[in-house]
Design an enzyme around this catalytic site. Structure first.
Site, PDB file in Angstrom:
ATOM      1  N   GLY A 127       0.812  -1.214   0.000  1.00 21.14           N
ATOM      2  CA  GLY A 127       0.000   0.000   0.000  1.00 21.14           C
ATOM      3  C   GLY A 127       0.847   1.266   0.000  1.00 21.14           C
ATOM      4  O   GLY A 127       2.085   1.216   0.009  1.00 21.14           O
ATOM      5  N   ALA A 163      -4.435  -8.447   2.036  1.00 20.24           N
ATOM      6  CA  ALA A 163      -4.127  -9.815   1.581  1.00 20.24           C
ATOM      7  C   ALA A 163      -3.029  -9.746   0.543  1.00 20.24           C
ATOM      8  O   ALA A 163      -2.749  -8.678  -0.003  1.00 20.24           O
ATOM      9  CB  ALA A 163      -5.373 -10.460   0.961  1.00 20.24           C
ATOM     10  N   TYR A 167      -3.899 -18.828  -4.125  1.00 20.53           N
ATOM     11  CA  TYR A 167      -4.584 -17.569  -3.811  1.00 20.53           C
ATOM     12  C   TYR A 167      -6.078 -17.834  -3.573  1.00 20.53           C
ATOM     13  O   TYR A 167      -6.627 -17.491  -2.521  1.00 20.53           O
ATOM     14  CB  TYR A 167      -4.369 -16.567  -4.953  1.00 20.53           C
ATOM     15  N   TYR A 181      -2.867 -13.034 -24.523  1.00 21.09           N
ATOM     16  CA  TYR A 181      -2.586 -14.460 -24.332  1.00 21.09           C
ATOM     17  C   TYR A 181      -3.677 -15.310 -25.002  1.00 21.09           C
ATOM     18  O   TYR A 181      -4.633 -15.716 -24.370  1.00 21.09           O
ATOM     19  CB  TYR A 181      -2.482 -14.792 -22.839  1.00 21.09           C
TER      20      TYR A 181
HETATM   21  N1  LIG Z   1      -7.734  -5.961  -7.420  1.00 20.93           N
HETATM   22  C1  LIG Z   1      -8.596  -6.873  -7.849  1.00 20.93           C
HETATM   23  O1  LIG Z   1      -8.930  -6.924  -9.039  1.00 20.93           O
HETATM   24  C2  LIG Z   1      -9.205  -7.865  -6.885  1.00 20.93           C
HETATM   25  C3  LIG Z   1     -10.119  -8.812  -7.352  1.00 20.93           C
HETATM   26  C4  LIG Z   1     -10.719  -9.696  -6.433  1.00 20.93           C
HETATM   27  C5  LIG Z   1     -10.393  -9.627  -5.098  1.00 20.93           C
HETATM   28  N2  LIG Z   1      -9.489  -8.702  -4.662  1.00 20.93           N
HETATM   29  C6  LIG Z   1      -9.162  -8.642  -3.225  1.00 20.93           C
HETATM   30  O2  LIG Z   1      -9.348  -7.324  -2.787  1.00 20.93           O
HETATM   31  C7  LIG Z   1      -8.405  -6.992  -1.781  1.00 20.93           C
HETATM   32  C8  LIG Z   1      -7.701  -5.702  -2.146  1.00 20.93           C
HETATM   33  O3  LIG Z   1      -7.079  -5.819  -3.413  1.00 20.93           O
HETATM   34  P1  LIG Z   1      -6.185  -4.632  -3.985  1.00 20.93           P
HETATM   35  O4  LIG Z   1      -6.085  -4.809  -5.451  1.00 20.93           O
HETATM   36  O5  LIG Z   1      -6.666  -3.347  -3.425  1.00 20.93           O
HETATM   37  O6  LIG Z   1      -4.784  -5.027  -3.335  1.00 20.93           O
HETATM   38  P2  LIG Z   1      -3.609  -4.105  -2.831  1.00 20.93           P
HETATM   39  O7  LIG Z   1      -2.385  -4.944  -2.807  1.00 20.93           O
HETATM   40  O8  LIG Z   1      -3.575  -2.824  -3.578  1.00 20.93           O
HETATM   41  O9  LIG Z   1      -4.047  -3.794  -1.325  1.00 20.93           O
HETATM   42  C9  LIG Z   1      -3.854  -4.714  -0.272  1.00 20.93           C
HETATM   43  C10 LIG Z   1      -3.363  -3.911   0.924  1.00 20.93           C
HETATM   44  O10 LIG Z   1      -3.216  -4.781   2.041  1.00 20.93           O
HETATM   45  C11 LIG Z   1      -2.005  -4.481   2.713  1.00 20.93           C
HETATM   46  N3  LIG Z   1      -1.598  -5.708   3.409  1.00 20.93           N
HETATM   47  C12 LIG Z   1      -1.328  -6.911   2.871  1.00 20.93           C
HETATM   48  N4  LIG Z   1      -1.003  -7.795   3.835  1.00 20.93           N
HETATM   49  C13 LIG Z   1      -1.096  -7.126   5.022  1.00 20.93           C
HETATM   50  C14 LIG Z   1      -0.893  -7.488   6.386  1.00 20.93           C
HETATM   51  N5  LIG Z   1      -0.491  -8.713   6.733  1.00 20.93           N
HETATM   52  N6  LIG Z   1      -1.082  -6.547   7.332  1.00 20.93           N
HETATM   53  C15 LIG Z   1      -1.465  -5.287   6.996  1.00 20.93           C
HETATM   54  N7  LIG Z   1      -1.673  -4.886   5.740  1.00 20.93           N
HETATM   55  C16 LIG Z   1      -1.485  -5.796   4.756  1.00 20.93           C
HETATM   56  C17 LIG Z   1      -1.054  -4.033   1.614  1.00 20.93           C
HETATM   57  O11 LIG Z   1       0.003  -3.228   2.081  1.00 20.93           O
HETATM   58  C18 LIG Z   1      -1.990  -3.272   0.684  1.00 20.93           C
HETATM   59  O12 LIG Z   1      -2.060  -1.905   1.019  1.00 20.93           O
HETATM   60  C19 LIG Z   1      -7.473  -8.202  -1.662  1.00 20.93           C
HETATM   61  O13 LIG Z   1      -7.884  -8.946  -0.550  1.00 20.93           O
HETATM   62  C20 LIG Z   1      -7.716  -8.966  -2.950  1.00 20.93           C
HETATM   63  O14 LIG Z   1      -7.533 -10.345  -2.752  1.00 20.93           O
HETATM   64  C21 LIG Z   1      -8.885  -7.823  -5.519  1.00 20.93           C
END
Ligand SMILES: NC(=O)c1ccc[n+]([C@@H]2O[C@H](COP(=O)([O-])OP(=O)(O)OC[C@H]3O[C@@H](n4cnc5c(N)ncnc54)[C@H](O)[C@@H]3O)[C@@H](O)[C@H]2O)c1
Length: 341
Positions: free
Chosen positions: A51, A90, A156, A221
């Protein structure tokens, strides 16, 4: 484990008090912004591993910490009198999860369990979980419904499903209520926050980076799928529509709703070629695409049905069209070509 009794105080005039894990990340940052717009009091908990501090809405309190740090999660919940949690934190790279499954189970399951323990200790009883449609694996039919079988094909998806399954048992034990939201590709940006991932694996920012000249070309792809233009069809949802669904889920729980799992999808999906063509139209620039072989494990169509959440929570996307989604992403990419730097 000893669970200390905690006397909860009444919420502020500012509305419910919410902890957003991963609130410095892409989707979390925009959920925080929208929660603050709606008068919720928000605390962001993020270890900044992926983040960005600049992505935390200034109206939210920021705690830098890891989910695995039980004392810090617990004191953050207690000191801020948190009533509900939106859990975005995550790891979420499919390919990486195949190479390093332990990293995924540790963060997405074990650290998630720490969060649940802290919630139980402090009496926060509502959780909205950011899950994924990767919990389904190869779809048995499209659009995918919540009742379809869940057979993840990568760690995942498996880790997210494992967390959902744990939630079910904590619900049965009377510890919490949850809503889990399963979706595919978040896309687009708000006026203030957008997508900044390193590495970037999502097609829309990749295509727009190519439009900006930051990448020489885009890789397709496979163009021999059984789809109208031969390229794979995927589901894209605007990040503000996703955030809105999380807020509706919170409202559902606050009104005493039962635990639920909902899909979020946009119905028919869009092909890779459609994404590239629409990006050319929106940006007015040439985008070079190179067709390569299919990737192993990529199904022709991945689209989820959101009938259930539309009926139960009244969710209706504000940005159902690809062009509107890409326009907001392009606006963001142009104003933040180097992300939050
Ligand atoms: N981006 C997508 O298209 C998508 C699709 C389906 C599901 N998701 C889910 O949505 C959520 C957010 O996705 P995103 O794209 O915003 O991801 P992202 O990586 O931008 O954000 C995740 C945030 O969680 C923080 N983080 C991770 N592990 C941590 C921990 N142990 N303690 C504290 N902070 C922690 C990271 O620093 C980051 O800021 C995730 O759980 C992802 O699995 C995302």
């Amino acid at each position: 484990m000893n669970i200390a009794k905690h006397e909860r105080q009444e919420p502020d005039a500012g509305g419910m008090r919410i902890l957003v894990t991963g609130g410095a990340g892409y989707i979390g940052s925009i959920a925080v912004e929208m929660l603050a717009n709606e008068g919720y009091t928000v605390v962001v908990y993020d270890n900044l591993i992926k983040g960005h501090k600049e992505a935390v809405d200034p109206r939210a309190r920021f705690v830098e910490g890891d989910l695995a740090d039980l004392p810090l999660v617990e004191s953050t919940l207690r000191d801020n009198n948190i009533q509900a949690v939106m859990h975005f934190a995550a790891h979420s790279l499919v390919g990486e999860s195949v190479e390093a499954p332990g990293k995924y189970f540790n963060n997405n399951v074990c650290a998630g369990l720490t969060l649940i323990e802290a919630m139980i200790r402090t009496g926060a009883k509502m959780l909205v979980f950011s899950s994924t449609a990767a919990t389904y694996g190869m779809p048995e039919s499209v659009p995918i419904k919540e009742t379809d079988s869940t057979v993840p094909i990568n760690p995942y998806g498996e880790s997210k499903l494992a967390f959902e399954r744990m939630l079910k048992w904590f619900d049965e034990a009377g510890d919490l209520k949850f809503v889990s939201l399963r979706y595919f590709n978040a896309a687009g940006a708000s006026d203030n926050f957008g997508e900044v991932h390193d590495p970037e694996t999502h097609i829309i920012p990749i295509v727009l980076q190519a439009a900006l000249g930051q990448r020489p070309q885009v890789q397709i792809y496979g163009d021999d799928y059984p789809t109208p233009d031969g390229t794979a069809i995927r589901d894209y949802i605007h990040v503000e529509d996703l955030a809105q669904a999380h807020i509706l889920a919170l409202g559902w729980l606050a009104e005493g709703g039962e635990s639920r799992i909902f899909n979020l999808g946009n119905g028919s999906g869009f092909s890779v070629k459609e994404v590239i063509d629409t990006a050319c139209k929106v940006t007015g620039r040439e985008i070079t695409a190179q067709v390569g072989p299919r990737r192993a494990g990529d199904p022709p169509v991945l689209v989820a049905s959101s009938e259930e959440i539309a009926t139960s929570l009244g969710w209706k996307p504000k940005y159902p069209g690809l062009e509107e989604i890409i326009k907001t992403a392009w606006e963001w990419q142009q104003t933040h070509p180097l992300g939050y730097e």
